[in-house]
Design a protein around this motif. Structure first.
Motif, PDB file in Angstrom:
ATOM      1  N   LEU A  87      10.185 -14.623  83.851  1.00  0.00           N
ATOM      2  CA  LEU A  87      10.457 -13.577  82.860  1.00  0.00           C
ATOM      3  C   LEU A  87      10.131 -14.069  81.454  1.00  0.00           C
ATOM      4  O   LEU A  87      10.555 -15.147  81.046  1.00  0.00           O
ATOM      5  N   ILE A 131      12.362 -10.761  78.191  1.00  0.00           N
ATOM      6  CA  ILE A 131      13.213  -9.660  78.676  1.00  0.00           C
ATOM      7  C   ILE A 131      14.516  -9.713  77.873  1.00  0.00           C
ATOM      8  O   ILE A 131      15.346 -10.594  78.069  1.00  0.00           O
ATOM      9  N   ASN A 157      18.168  -4.422  82.001  1.00  0.00           N
ATOM     10  CA  ASN A 157      16.953  -4.817  82.720  1.00  0.00           C
ATOM     11  C   ASN A 157      17.125  -6.182  83.372  1.00  0.00           C
ATOM     12  O   ASN A 157      16.712  -6.393  84.511  1.00  0.00           O
ATOM     13  N   CYS A 206      14.236 -14.693  76.400  1.00  0.00           N
ATOM     14  CA  CYS A 206      14.966 -13.785  77.288  1.00  0.00           C
ATOM     15  C   CYS A 206      16.446 -13.773  76.934  1.00  0.00           C
ATOM     16  O   CYS A 206      16.983 -14.752  76.415  1.00  0.00           O
ATOM     17  N   THR A 249       8.016  -8.148  78.455  1.00  0.00           N
ATOM     18  CA  THR A 249       8.807  -7.098  77.792  1.00  0.00           C
ATOM     19  C   THR A 249       8.168  -5.738  78.010  1.00  0.00           C
ATOM     20  O   THR A 249       6.962  -5.613  78.177  1.00  0.00           O
TER      21      THR A 249
END
Lengths: 265, 265
Positions: free
Chosen positions: A125, A128, A133, A155, A222
């Motif tokens: 990731l 994020i 989410n 993140c 994102t």
């Protein structure tokens, strides 16, 4: 377990549960809050994180026995009436089940991926920043058997209270770790034999054509910006085909489609 | 458009925008609130619902010109400074873009499905009571080109403010309607030649084996209980395979996987 009735909201033994929402913002010095029956069960049964104590409504205690029996004999279970519990938490706790977990010392992502099996599905990731989410991605990661979630430092925190809740406890179940530099981490995954796929609306291939290799890393970025261009240039890019004129899918929904694709083949 | 500066939060022309959050709960007499640039754009361009007025922060007005030009010449655009806008809304409106839409007279689901094309994908929702899930399902429905969403009367309102926001405006885009009796509605879809699939963790077939027929209806039920047993007995049931020991997927995530499957073949 060690059952301890609490009659005074100011009792120092329940300090960790005071003003839950305010503490969400300022942090908890290496601790996190787990809410609800399913999450408490995962906290006590996966043992990925140490559980420090639980605070439950008196009328929930009987129903929690099978779960609380998974805790060590000296595990403190604080029990309070509704009014006292609401005063401790600072708002109405309709579920009536809280626990405090300890984060421990997180290993770096590089160390975590070294431990993955020969057939492994890793979720990477980048940026994020929304806790809904984050929680939903962890829930999907658990549902489709991902072995680890690796996060860049931009993140948000998977152990934030809402992220754990939305994940239905998957944030306490799926191993995760952070990496500092994306390019370095990508090189590590490459060295470990991971095929690396990035999901992007402008991906070169329809995801349904992407084959599963034994070790696979799936990158998600994102929602607004997507993954950085220089990163996309170094990975296999795949797209999820949408209706004409539409190129916007929530990143958690995209993770569900992509993880379902890769996990089932 | 007709630009009208507002200096007094009590101005009767902006009554519809007063105390947004409180009104979410008590209802708006046939009106709904659209928030943000993308949603306003969809409200004005799809024209599925009449737009009554907009209320925007003065520093957002210039950037909204291309969107507001889609409105009729007499469309009132109320413009306020930040302090006045926050006082009207009753909380801090950091996006600074609001509009009021009119629900109109909803046609029954039976009438809507009669109008669907020969190749059509319909989403049928039973008991979806969470506005986040409702919004996310609409977003997925739009992303994968669903032609209509049909809701039983126990579903929550797709035009609830948060549902519209989470849908990123898809609730203003994808036609939807309600039906009163599920058995009767299922019979209608059957008569209209729809293949009817129900998503269920214990579905008879892996969804990846399910063929797309020209007219297809996908049923989704509540997360906890799932679809009623008597309904499942009358439909083709499909499941999304998950990791061992896991049978819990968020209904919006499940809708993404299923709609992606059916839309792309």
């Amino acid at each position: 377990m060690n059952i301890i009735p609490i009659g005074d909201p100011q009792d120092p033994r329940v300090t960790a549960y005071l003003d839950i929402r305010e503490r969400d913002l300022v942090g908890r010095h290496g601790r996190f809050v787990a809410e609800g029956k399913v999450v408490l069960d995962l906290l006590l049964s996966t043992r990925r994180f140490a559980a420090e104590s639980a605070l439950v409504l008196e009328n929930r205690l009987a129903g929690l026995q099978p779960i609380l029996r998974k805790a060590p004999a000296d595990f403190p279970v604080y029990v309070a009436g509704g009014e006292v519990m609401d005063k401790i938490a600072g708002f109405h706790m309709h579920r009536g089940i809280l626990a405090i977990g300890v984060r421990g010392d997180p290993a770096p992502a590089e160390a975590l991926v070294e431990t993955l099996p020969r057939r492994a599905l890793a979720v990477v990731l980048v940026g994020i920043s929304n806790h809904d989410n984050m929680g939903a991605i962890f829930r999907n990661a658990a549902a489709f058997g991902a072995d680890a979630v690796l996060l860049d430092t931009t993140c948000c925190d998977p152990l934030y209270r809402k992220a754990i809740r939305v994940s239905v406890g998957a944030a306490l179940q799926v191993p995760f770790a952070s990496f500092a530099d994306t390019a370095t981490f990508t090189a590590t995954l490459d060295r470990l034999g991971f095929s690396q796929f990035a999901l992007s609306p402008r991906g070169a291939h329809d995801i349904r054509e992407a084959d599963r290799s034994p070790r696979l890393a799936l990158y998600l970025g994102t929602e607004g910006e997507g993954l950085p261009r220089d990163l996309l240039a170094r990975l296999h890019t795949v797209r999820i085909n949408m209706a004409e004129g539409f190129d916007s899918l929530n990143v958690a929904a995209a993770s569900a489609i992509a993880l379902h694709h890769f996990s089932n083949r």
